[in-house]
Design an enzyme around this catalytic site. Structure first.
Site, PDB file in Angstrom:
ATOM      1  N   LYS A 195      40.235  47.284 -72.362  1.00  0.00           N
ATOM      2  CA  LYS A 195      41.210  48.207 -71.804  1.00  0.00           C
ATOM      3  C   LYS A 195      40.657  48.906 -70.562  1.00  0.00           C
ATOM      4  O   LYS A 195      41.378  49.125 -69.598  1.00  0.00           O
ATOM      5  CB  LYS A 195      41.604  49.247 -72.850  1.00  0.00           C
ATOM      6  CG  LYS A 195      42.294  48.628 -74.046  1.00  0.00           C
ATOM      7  CD  LYS A 195      42.858  49.700 -74.943  1.00  0.00           C
ATOM      8  CE  LYS A 195      43.450  49.101 -76.196  1.00  0.00           C
ATOM      9  NZ  LYS A 195      42.456  48.554 -77.120  1.00  0.00           N
ATOM     10  N   ASP A 226      41.892  54.926 -77.705  1.00  0.00           N
ATOM     11  CA  ASP A 226      42.113  53.817 -78.627  1.00  0.00           C
ATOM     12  C   ASP A 226      41.260  54.140 -79.847  1.00  0.00           C
ATOM     13  O   ASP A 226      40.110  53.730 -79.961  1.00  0.00           O
ATOM     14  CB  ASP A 226      41.668  52.504 -77.974  1.00  0.00           C
ATOM     15  CG  ASP A 226      41.951  51.305 -78.852  1.00  0.00           C
ATOM     16  OD1 ASP A 226      41.182  50.336 -78.813  1.00  0.00           O
ATOM     17  OD2 ASP A 226      42.958  51.347 -79.582  1.00  0.00           O
ATOM     18  N   PRO A 245      34.612  47.178 -76.386  1.00  0.00           N
ATOM     19  CA  PRO A 245      33.753  46.480 -75.439  1.00  0.00           C
ATOM     20  C   PRO A 245      34.282  46.394 -74.012  1.00  0.00           C
ATOM     21  O   PRO A 245      33.712  45.686 -73.208  1.00  0.00           O
ATOM     22  CB  PRO A 245      33.674  45.076 -76.052  1.00  0.00           C
ATOM     23  CG  PRO A 245      34.983  44.896 -76.704  1.00  0.00           C
ATOM     24  CD  PRO A 245      35.431  46.242 -77.177  1.00  0.00           C
ATOM     25  N   CYS A 249      44.738  50.024 -83.825  1.00  0.00           N
ATOM     26  CA  CYS A 249      45.052  48.670 -84.268  1.00  0.00           C
ATOM     27  C   CYS A 249      45.358  48.712 -85.747  1.00  0.00           C
ATOM     28  O   CYS A 249      44.896  47.863 -86.514  1.00  0.00           O
ATOM     29  CB  CYS A 249      43.905  47.728 -83.959  1.00  0.00           C
ATOM     30  SG  CYS A 249      42.334  48.300 -84.585  1.00  0.00           S
TER      31      CYS A 249
END
Lengths: 198, 527
Positions: B262, B324, B259, B381
């Site tokens: 970063k 990511d 969202p 993550c």
């Protein structure tokens, strides 16, 4: 009336194409709205010292973006490009332009008429309500009625924009419950209506 | 203490005598002490000597008491530990009828204590594997996981660490914010938030991070938040952008940016100069991304909705790329408990495949020319090796890139250089891992790659092949078994290369000798 209807028809056809500069008519409507809030300072948006910035239309939304960035965005297709630079607002299907709170930084920078709201009424405005006389802190001198104003909190933080219902002189004589400023856009929309403004 | 001592010990005679003496001694000691307070010189030296002996005896008794207590506690504990691993039938019954959580936890504690002191506490009937599988099964039902993740955690960590990790996954991590330097400074933000009733402290290892300790108002709805002065972001995510180290004026790509935490961090470090392309494949999340970009006052960004694997077709030549990658989320179990149950081996395999494709696309998008090189930061993550080191290793073999220092220093656990039978490039130790039970941050992995241009014929960095011991031994055997060729000189064996079309010229040893002057000859020439 006939010219009006043909104008609308032309606009609708053109809307579906790739990212493009605004047509003359669209530019007129858009600048009229902008001038309501910013006045003659529009020239600072168009003619900048550092690098040339342009307005572009993509999916009926107006974006303000540097020319260099605009040239790069050409790489992306119509369905893939979803935002460039800063979105100023969107054109409705009937050709009216709605300003969105996403451009508040620029409006606040070049604002001509300002209105300050008391802390007690700040939250109410952020929820989307109009500003009443009881919540009015300060207002620029000689503000005419139906004038676009930028709304600030008492700590000089811009929190939205609106349209005055009365002139400054009249405002002094109003009841506490009377509406001083009609709500047009506020920062709370980032939480309430995220998808609408973007 | 005396009553307990009397009740628990078996040797009554000893206790009786000491009990009698115990009753008497304190009185005597009191008298002695009272006498002693007046003046030592007045007391007879014999009395002082006897006093010392009595004191020493008291000490010994106390010590032995203490030891016996400890022994008895241990014995009691051992009695509990000397349990049998329940049958499959008993376990099945438990599952059907429902678990007694306290009993389950007691069994978990017992088994983990046995495993920590296996030699002494084990029941010789059962193997270590049986204990471990029982522990895993109990933990699965206690915390609500499927088999997959528990097995993975146990393969990566020791029993104590795995338990700590599982415990940490049940608790939530502290809320952290990132001050938006485009609109405010961290100091001013702390002041403004404190006035609102939010108690924040700066995070020491960043210049923009804040940790929320307590709050009277919702942190995600203050006027400062709406004005774009800060963004709610986990501390782990901040490390990825710190590693990326974007500079103003560069061309940067964020391949999976929704969202927008970063992406906005990158834009603020770029100071709105240069340009940033924030891409995401999911159109539903793009609204949030665009809203965040506008709220935080980012003006140099393009938002695109493309599959990351197709990005190289659109644009190339970026200075830095942040990926990511979509992952299983094994590091953010505390935020999303669904991960405990939803992820399976098939999911991991498909995710790993997508991540590998994405990282190759990211590398292709990056600048790679004679004079300039680009940087790629890969982050997930997740704490599983298949999504982290494996993917980086794959990238190293398939593209001309090298691992470089993330810039995070010693903060973070170093990436694994080997895992099970797999061997990774030794520079994998430059990557960083974060664990919830160590740093109180979400589980995370960060790796920084730099493109290397081999146009000038630079040798690609050699990557060690995964060697297993059995393979090594078999090679040795082949060498030993090969008979020496009595006829003619030894020919140099052609090297095995991947491209069968390329032929290698065979040269004999004599030819080799004649072509290059030997070291001895060179030395003689020098002299």
């Amino acid at each position: 009336v006939s010219t009006q209807s043909t104008g609308v028809f032309c606009f609708f056809c053109v809307c579906v194409v790739l990212m493009r500069p605004l047509t003359d008519e669209e530019t007129k409507i858009f600048f009229k709205k902008l001038a309501k809030y910013v006045g003659r300072n529009i020239k600072f948006l168009i003619e900048r010292e550092d690098e040339p910035y342009v307005f572009r239309l993509q999916k009926s939304r107006v974006y303000y973006v540097s020319e260099a960035l605009m040239k790069i965005s050409v790489n992306f297709g119509r369905k893939e490009l979803l935002s460039l630079g800063v979105c100023f607002g969107k054109f409705t299907k009937t050709g009216k332009f709605y300003m969105h709170v996403t451009c508040l930084d620029y409006l606040a920078k070049y604002a001509t008429y300002k209105l300050w709201v008391k802390p007690s009424a700040e939250l109410s405005f952020l929820y989307g309500n109009h500003i009443l006389k009881a919540g009015l802190g300060r207002i620029t001198e000689n503000t005419p009625p139906n004038q676009g104003v930028i709304v600030y909190s008492m700590s000089d933080l811009p929190i939205g924009f609106g349209v005055t219902a009365h002139s400054t002189a009249d405002c002094r004589r109003l009841d506490p419950g009377a509406i001083v400023c009609l709500h047009q856009g506020d920062l709370g929309e980032y939480l309430r209506e995220e998808e609408k403004i973007v | 203490i005396n009553a307990e001592y009397g009740a628990m010990s078996n040797d009554n005679s000893l206790s009786d005598s000491s009990q009698d003496s115990d009753d008497e001694l304190p009185k005597q000691k009191k008298q002695l002490l009272e006498d002693g307070i007046s003046s030592d010189s007045e007391i007879d030296p014999l009395v002082t000597k006897s006093r010392k002996i009595e004191e020493k005896r008291l000490e010994n008794i106390e010590q032995s008491q203490f030891e016996v207590d400890a022994e008895q506690q241990q014995a009691a504990a051992d009695l509990r530990l000397d349990f049998e691993i329940p049958d499959a039938a008993v376990l099945q019954k438990e599952e059907e009828q429902g678990f007694d959580m306290t009993m389950l936890w007691a069994r978990i504690e017992d088994v983990s204590r046995i495993l920590s002191n296996f030699k002494n506490l084990r029941n010789p009937k059962h193997s270590r594997a049986e204990y471990v599988s029982l522990l895993q099964r109990d933990l699965r039902f206690y915390y609500g996981y499927n088999d997959f993740l528990i097995e993975k955690f146990f393969s990566m960590f020791s029993v104590e660490e795995a338990l700590a990790l599982l415990d940490a996954n049940e608790k939530s991590r502290p809320i952290t914010l990132r001050a938006n330097t485009l609109k405010t400074r961290r100091i001013d933000l702390i002041k403004a938030l404190t006035e609102r009733g939010v108690h924040v402290e700066p995070i020491p290892w960043t210049k923009v991070g804040l940790q929320v300790f307590s709050s009277r108002v919702p942190v995600g709805a203050t006027p400062e938040y709406l004005a774009g002065h800060y963004m709610l972001q986990s501390a782990s995510s901040m490390t990825a952008v710190i590693a990326l180290d974007p500079k103003p004026g560069e061309r940067i790509l964020d391949m999976a940016s929704a969202p927008g935490g970063k992406a906005t961090f990158i834009a603020q470090l770029m100071k709105n100069k240069g340009f940033l392309i924030a891409n995401d494949v999911n159109p539903k999340r793009i609204a949030a991304l665009t809203a965040n970009l506008h709220r935080l006052g980012v003006t140099n960004c393009i938002v695109s909705n493309l599959d990351g694997r197709k990005l190289p077709e659109r644009m190339k030549g970026f200075d830095r790329v942040l990926l990511d990658a979509p992952c299983s989320g094994s590091g953010i179990v505390s935020r999303d408990p669904q991960v405990k149950v939803k992820k399976s081996r098939q999911d991991l395999q498909s995710l790993s495949a997508i991540q590998k494709e994405l990282i190759l696309a990211a590398i292709d998008c990056t600048k790679s020319s004679k004079s300039k090189s680009g940087f790629i930061v890969y982050s997930t993550c997740s704490i599983l090796v298949e999504e982290n080191e494996d993917v980086i290793q794959y990238a190293l073999t398939k593209r001309n890139v090298k691992l470089v220092d993330t810039g995070l220093g010693d903060f973070g656990v170093k990436g694994y250089v080997h895992s099970g039978k797999r061997r990774f490039h030794p520079k994998m130790a430059l990557t960083r891992r974060y664990y919830p039970h160590v740093y109180n941050m979400d589980g995370f992995f960060v790796a920084k790659l730099q493109t290397v241009n081999t146009a000038k014929g630079e040798v690609k960095e050699s990557i060690p092949k995964p060697i297993s011991e059995s393979e090594d031994v078999s090679r040795k055997r082949i060498r030993e078994a090969k008979p020496k060729d009595p006829n003619g000189p030894k020919t140099k064996r052609p090297k095995m290369n991947s491209n069968p079309k390329v032929t290698v010229q065979l040269i004999t040893r004599s030819e080799l000798k004649n072509s290059k002057p030997s070291r001895k000859k060179l030395k003689k020439a020098k002299k």
